[in-house]
Write an enzyme that holds these catalytic residues in place. Sequence first.
Site, mmCIF file in Angstrom:
data_model
loop_
_atom_site.group_PDB
_atom_site.id
_atom_site.type_symbol
_atom_site.label_atom_id
_atom_site.label_comp_id
_atom_site.label_asym_id
_atom_site.label_seq_id
_atom_site.Cartn_x
_atom_site.Cartn_y
_atom_site.Cartn_z
ATOM 1 N N ILE A 53 67.740 78.518 5.502
ATOM 2 C CA ILE A 53 68.106 77.911 6.789
ATOM 3 C C ILE A 53 69.608 77.997 7.057
ATOM 4 O O ILE A 53 70.065 77.645 8.130
ATOM 5 C CB ILE A 53 67.614 76.442 6.948
ATOM 6 C CG1 ILE A 53 68.476 75.453 6.153
ATOM 7 C CG2 ILE A 53 66.136 76.294 6.650
ATOM 8 C CD1 ILE A 53 68.317 74.021 6.652
ATOM 9 N N LYS A 54 70.373 78.448 6.066
ATOM 10 C CA LYS A 54 71.827 78.485 6.240
ATOM 11 C C LYS A 54 72.255 79.685 7.097
ATOM 12 O O LYS A 54 71.462 80.574 7.372
ATOM 13 C CB LYS A 54 72.520 78.524 4.865
ATOM 14 C CG LYS A 54 72.178 77.306 3.992
ATOM 15 C CD LYS A 54 72.537 76.015 4.675
ATOM 16 C CE LYS A 54 72.435 74.787 3.794
ATOM 17 N NZ LYS A 54 71.155 74.509 3.195
ATOM 18 N N THR A 55 73.524 79.699 7.470
ATOM 19 C CA THR A 55 74.003 80.694 8.443
ATOM 20 C C THR A 55 73.848 82.123 7.923
ATOM 21 O O THR A 55 73.501 83.024 8.669
ATOM 22 C CB THR A 55 75.465 80.393 8.825
ATOM 23 O OG1 THR A 55 75.505 79.025 9.255
ATOM 24 C CG2 THR A 55 75.949 81.283 9.950
#
Length: 388
Positions: free
Chosen positions: A182-184
């Site tokens: 879910i991180k960038t």
Amino acid sequence: MRTDFLPFARPSISEEDIQAVVQTLRSGWITTGSQCAALEGALSARLDGAQVVAAASGTAVMDLVLRALEIGPGDEVITPSMTWVSTVNLITLRGATPVFVDVDRDTMLVTPEAIEAAITDRTRAVIPVHYCGAPCDMHPIRAICQTHGVYCIEDAAHAIGTSYDGVEVGGQGTAIFSLHPIKTITTGEGGLLATDDEDLARRVRRLRFHGLEADAHDRRQHGRTPTAQVREPGLKANLPDMNAVLGLSQLDRLDAFIDRRDALTARYREGLASIDGISPVADPTWTHRHGRHLMIVRVEPSKAGMDRDELMRRLKDANIGTGLHFLAVHTHDWYRDNMAQWSGRLPNTEYNSDRICSLPLFPDMTDEDVDSVLDSIRAALACAKVPA
Ligand SMILES: Cc1ncc(COP(=O)(O)O)c(C=O)c1O
């Protein structure tokens, strides 16, 4: 209503990303090796030569750092309760004591004042969280840590690409990034340490691979396996090349990802301005570039006509996923049972913990996706306001 489900997060995987992973799979070397080293080198170059060490997750990096700093029984570590449970679990597992500080009600960032007030003779480290991609006010926080001789470990799990007063997070001091999907940017699972402390980097590198002086990459390059010595007992927390290569490929698009997240956030904010009872988390006032990792709103039941949980349920019924970042750690069962003294002492944290919800935000979302979320929020609230 949407006919397709809109998740609250989805990694942006390009054909180049896929080909990079496929090439590594075909290369004959899939565990930690040249691709992991290349990812570390690429982030280091971006951060003006910071020491960068990759590991299996952000949690693994934090574990390695706490071990390298020899934090243990008798020590206190200051951190917000408004964080992911992993940090507090690790402090607890080390036998040290987590000391929670409240956050600012609007930005949800820890304040220098709260940190200073929590420092005691036993404080060994402070772990500020660059929450949802906004940097904490690091000049005063670093000054406090320096004055009291305590280590500052920036939890930048949400903040790759964020900058504070013109310097990218990780370019000064010690920061930990997460590469969870879910991180960038992502490696599937993974984490990165960026630090200007060479001794810390050396020790973390050693601890991530059994405490051997050589890691898997060295072993392949130099054939030192049979004679590599354990310098101290370590973990097995290295990042395989088949994961690292995905992060390396994604790093090229980090700025484009943040720009797109920024545009989506602006669109959300414009729409939310006219929705009573749903308010976004505020941006800090100091000079920064926001990483825009999460789009968090607070649901005020007295104005919205429903609480956060109800809004999340209604959005799910409307085919829209949401997240919750986070339930305050001290409200989780184990912490409530074992550290009951925190209940009621962190008013801004508890206020937000009861009200926050993360709306969908990922670079491949369209403007129409944002509009459909806003429409569904309006519809949910209008429904709640109709007298029974
Ligand atoms: C604030 C914060 N810290 C640490 C972590 C741990 O990162 P990881 O999931 O890569 O272990 C996360 C993960 O979401 C996080 O949100």
